[in-house]
Design a protein around this motif. Structure first.
Motif, PDB file in Angstrom:
ATOM      1  N   VAL A   1      22.797  41.524  -0.905  1.00 24.02           N
ATOM      2  CA  VAL A   1      22.375  42.241   0.292  1.00 24.02           C
ATOM      3  C   VAL A   1      22.715  43.726   0.166  1.00 24.02           C
ATOM      4  N   VAL A   2      23.935  44.011  -0.284  1.00 25.46           N
ATOM      5  CA  VAL A   2      24.322  45.411  -0.472  1.00 25.46           C
ATOM      6  C   VAL A   2      23.449  46.059  -1.546  1.00 25.46           C
ATOM      7  N   ALA A   3      23.077  45.258  -2.539  1.00 27.61           N
ATOM      8  CA  ALA A   3      22.314  45.788  -3.673  1.00 27.61           C
ATOM      9  C   ALA A   3      20.842  45.970  -3.378  1.00 27.61           C
TER      10      ALA A   3
ATOM     11  N   LEU B   1      16.098  53.297  -3.109  1.00 25.69           N
ATOM     12  CA  LEU B   1      14.865  53.444  -3.873  1.00 25.69           C
ATOM     13  C   LEU B   1      13.649  53.105  -3.019  1.00 25.69           C
ATOM     14  N   ILE B   2      13.770  52.021  -2.253  1.00 30.64           N
ATOM     15  CA  ILE B   2      12.636  51.555  -1.461  1.00 30.64           C
ATOM     16  C   ILE B   2      12.292  52.539  -0.345  1.00 30.64           C
TER      17      ILE B   2
ATOM     18  N   ALA C   1      22.443  59.342  -5.373  1.00 33.57           N
ATOM     19  CA  ALA C   1      23.516  59.232  -4.390  1.00 33.57           C
ATOM     20  C   ALA C   1      23.526  57.845  -3.752  1.00 33.57           C
ATOM     21  N   GLY C   2      22.328  57.353  -3.377  1.00 32.94           N
ATOM     22  CA  GLY C   2      22.253  56.055  -2.720  1.00 32.94           C
ATOM     23  C   GLY C   2      22.666  54.914  -3.621  1.00 32.94           C
TER      24      GLY C   2
ATOM     25  N   ASP D   1      21.313  53.979   3.885  1.00 31.39           N
ATOM     26  CA  ASP D   1      19.897  54.311   4.068  1.00 31.39           C
ATOM     27  C   ASP D   1      19.732  55.557   4.928  1.00 31.39           C
ATOM     28  N   VAL D   2      20.492  55.623   6.026  1.00 34.70           N
ATOM     29  CA  VAL D   2      20.383  56.769   6.920  1.00 34.70           C
ATOM     30  C   VAL D   2      20.706  58.055   6.168  1.00 34.70           C
ATOM     31  N   LEU D   3      21.768  58.007   5.349  1.00 33.67           N
ATOM     32  CA  LEU D   3      22.171  59.199   4.605  1.00 33.67           C
ATOM     33  C   LEU D   3      21.081  59.632   3.627  1.00 33.67           C
ATOM     34  N   VAL D   4      20.539  58.682   2.847  1.00 34.72           N
ATOM     35  CA  VAL D   4      19.553  59.068   1.836  1.00 34.72           C
ATOM     36  C   VAL D   4      18.230  59.483   2.482  1.00 34.72           C
ATOM     37  N   ILE D   5      17.883  58.874   3.627  1.00 36.59           N
ATOM     38  CA  ILE D   5      16.644  59.259   4.305  1.00 36.59           C
ATOM     39  C   ILE D   5      16.771  60.672   4.862  1.00 36.59           C
TER      40      ILE D   5
END
Length: 635
Positions: A263-265, A270-271, A566-567, A596-600
């Motif tokens: 789940v973490v992975a 990327l997606i 980074a993600g 996800d929030v950080l990378v977005i």
């Protein structure tokens, strides 16, 4: 399934996943855990089923993508009862595919609007009248009416005394050519003069234009598919994920740890980060008039090493302009231009219209001509302010003033002379040519700064014309006299050196645009076939948009890679924590959401890309052609 159906499916999967997650949370908070599990499972299963089908298709093509990690995490979470974690993963995954589909769908809609002007019918003489018929109904021997501005629908023989056609989209010739009765006109050429009749020689499917369309199809079929940035990271990340998950299960004996790792992975950086950054890049490029048809072309655009440019309408303006005025007596240049333009107001010929535009740009006041007679393809005779004026080709005017034509011998390659006579006396010549676009040199310098190492010219025009036009530009090569299939061969040979971008605007450029790693079409005035075959369309008639377009592509890709690195780094840390038992599957899903929030947020920086390459620069006699040879080599 067609593209529209695929887009609708992705939208439906996202809505189902979100609905299942939200409704499940509602029942869970109400104390109905079993009902919540049902809703979470119901939201996951459609996304998982679509994902498995896509994985099987990819594997049948020999491709391994990130979809496998997402499928493993959802499946394992459902098997071991972690339905909430599975629902979160389903929402994240379907959200990423929806973003990509949204970007590409927007590009397709803009392209359909751009190409909606393409004619689909022809006008045929029948029983003393005229009728509009679909192109497919044209038969050899049919007599067609080609109005001014119409595109010649099929190959045919001119049935009128003469015709003037613009073949620049087919051959690269920038000025219209004159065809006499019986001469063959190629399909795809544009009527630049008065209406004329054409006798069809072959059906539309066997004409020159159809042959070029077939070349486009063949080029697209042979073109290597663009690999997505996310897929190039997939195999390594998949191996690392599976290794950590099985190691956690093997060492601890607890399968839930493996589920937590998966789940973490789930490769949401990327997606999600990649499509967000690239969609933002597509939007930013469109803001500057560069329509990129999807994330794949944008990624490839960022890696271009070789650029091949067409000449007419691409490197040059594609419209004749006055470059000098040669005086034959004491008459001033402004007077020669004013008198010629006054008479040319009565003509719709492109050269005449260029003369009128030049006079108006100088602020000259043009009187209304009288007793005008136009000789199609040769010149115009009439009265201007009580004086008899003749404007046209040097030979046409010379015959009427009783002198021998000889000025054309001193004409520069690629130029055309417009002779002007007043009251039986030759007063001068307007020298017209198709000049380079303003700022071309600065644009080429900008492209080299953006990493384009090799720049070539590929044109169907004559070698002497091409060399004169490009003199001093510092190109790495000039290839002239090329047919559409020869342009394709040039693109394929250059691809051995690295990714190739081809820029063109004519029908003859379409196969090369399709064969290139990235094809760029001049969409504002270019042919519909080139815009359809291209990966990128310049919506404004400014080739200098290439530089900011490439700069935006490189910046968007760089931001996407930064987000991914980074993600993925944070995800690996989370995977190790989950493997050691510090995170449950639900906690892992929430951690992945925070990542996800950080990378977005980082990926959204692409919306603020400000190309430094933008500049305020405004872009903006008929040569004999062996039409039979051109047609033969194209078809």
């Amino acid at each position: 399934m067609d593209q529209t159906g695929s887009d609708r499916l992705k939208t439906a999967l996202l809505l189902l996943a979100v609905a299942g997650l939200v409704m499940g949370l509602g029942f869970y908070l109400a104390g109905e855990a079993k009902i919540a599990d049902l809703f979470w499972t119901a939201g996951v299963l459609p996304a998982l089923a679509a994902l498995v089908i896509e994985i099987l298709r990819s594997l049948s093509r020999g491709e391994v993508g990130l979809d496998i990690v997402a499928a493993l995490s959802m499946t394992a979470a459902l098997i071991f009862g972690e339905t909430l974690a599975a629902a979160v993963v389903a929402v994240m995954y379907s959200g990423g595919t929806f973003l990509e589909s949204f970007a590409e769908g927007r590009a397709r809609r803009e392209m359909h609007a751009l190409l909606s002007r393409v004619p689909r019918t022809a006008t045929r003489h029948r029983n003393g009248g005229l009728e509009d018929i679909p192109l497919d109904e044209i038969a050899p021997g049919d007599r067609l009416l080609i109005r001014q501005g119409d595109v010649v629908p099929v190959d045919g023989a001119v049935a009128s005394e003469a015709a003037f056609v613009d073949t620049s989209a087919l051959t690269g010739e920038s000025l219209p050519v004159r065809l006499m009765r019986g001469a063959e006109a190629m399909s795809g050429a544009t009527n630049a003069g008065e209406a004329f009749d054409l006798t069809a020689l072959r059906p539309a499917k066997d004409s020159t234009y159809a042959g070029i369309v077939r070349l486009v199809a063949e080029a697209q079929a042979s073109k290597a598919p663009m690999s997505r940035l996310a897929d190039r990271w997939s195999l390594g990340f998949l191996l690392v994920t599976v290794a950590i998950a099985f190691a956690a299960w093997w060492v601890s004996g607890d399968p839930i740890r493996a589920v937590a790792v998966l789940v973490v992975a789930t490769p949401c950086p990327l997606i999600l980060a990649v499509p967000v950054a690239l969609v933002a890049g597509l939007s930013r490029a469109a803001h500057f008039g560069v329509l990129i048809k999807g994330a794949g072309p944008l990624e490839t655009m960022a890696r271009i090493h070789t650029l091949i440019l067409d000449k007419t309408g691409t490197l040059t303006d594609g419209r004749p302009q006055i470059v000098s005025i040669a005086r034959a007596d004491a008459t001033s240049e402004d007077e020669i231009l004013r008198v010629a333009a006054a008479l040319d107001q009565a003509s719709k010929h492109p050269v005449a219209q260029a003369v009128v535009a030049a006079a108006k740009s100088r602020g000259l006041v043009l009187p209304v001509p009288t007793e005008v007679a136009e000789f199609a393809g040769e010149g115009v005779v009439g009265n201007v302010e009580g004086r008899r004026v003749i404007v046209g080709g040097d030979g046409f005017v010379a015959r009427r003033v009783g002198r021998v034509s000889g000025a054309a011998s001193s004409m520069a390659a690629g130029s055309v002379l417009v002779a002007v006579a007043i009251d039986g006396h030759m007063v001068g010549h307007l020298v017209m040519s198709d000049p380079l676009r303003d700022g071309t040199g600065a644009m080429l310098d900008g492209l080299r700064r953006e990493g384009v190492r090799r720049i070539l010219l590929a044109t169907g025009d004559r070698a002497d014309v091409a060399e004169r036009v490009t003199e001093g530009l510092g190109l790495d090569g000039v290839r002239a006299g090329l047919t559409p299939d020869q342009k394709v061969l040039l693109v394929l040979s250059e691809r051995k050196r690295g990714p190739v971008m081809m820029v063109g605007d004519g029908v003859n450029d379409a196969p090369a645009l399709a064969a290139a790693d990235v094809g760029v079409a001049m969409g504002a005035r270019g042919a519909a076939a080139s815009a359809e075959a291209a990966d990128v369309v310049l919506l404004v008639d400014r080739i200098d948009r290439l530089v900011p377009g490439i700069e935006i592509a490189r910046a968007a890709r760089r931001i996407a890679v930064e987000s991914v690195v980074a993600g993925i780094g944070l995800s690996v840390v989370g995977m190790i924590a989950a493997a050691c038992g510090y995170l449950t599957p639900v906690q892992g899903a929430l951690l992945q959401e925070a990542i996800d929030v950080l990378v977005i947020l980082n990926a959204l920086r692409a919306l603020r890309i400000n190309p430094r390459a933008l500049s305020p620069v405004s872009l903006q006699g008929p040569l004999p052609i062996d039409l039979g040879q051109q047609k033969k080599s194209v078809a």
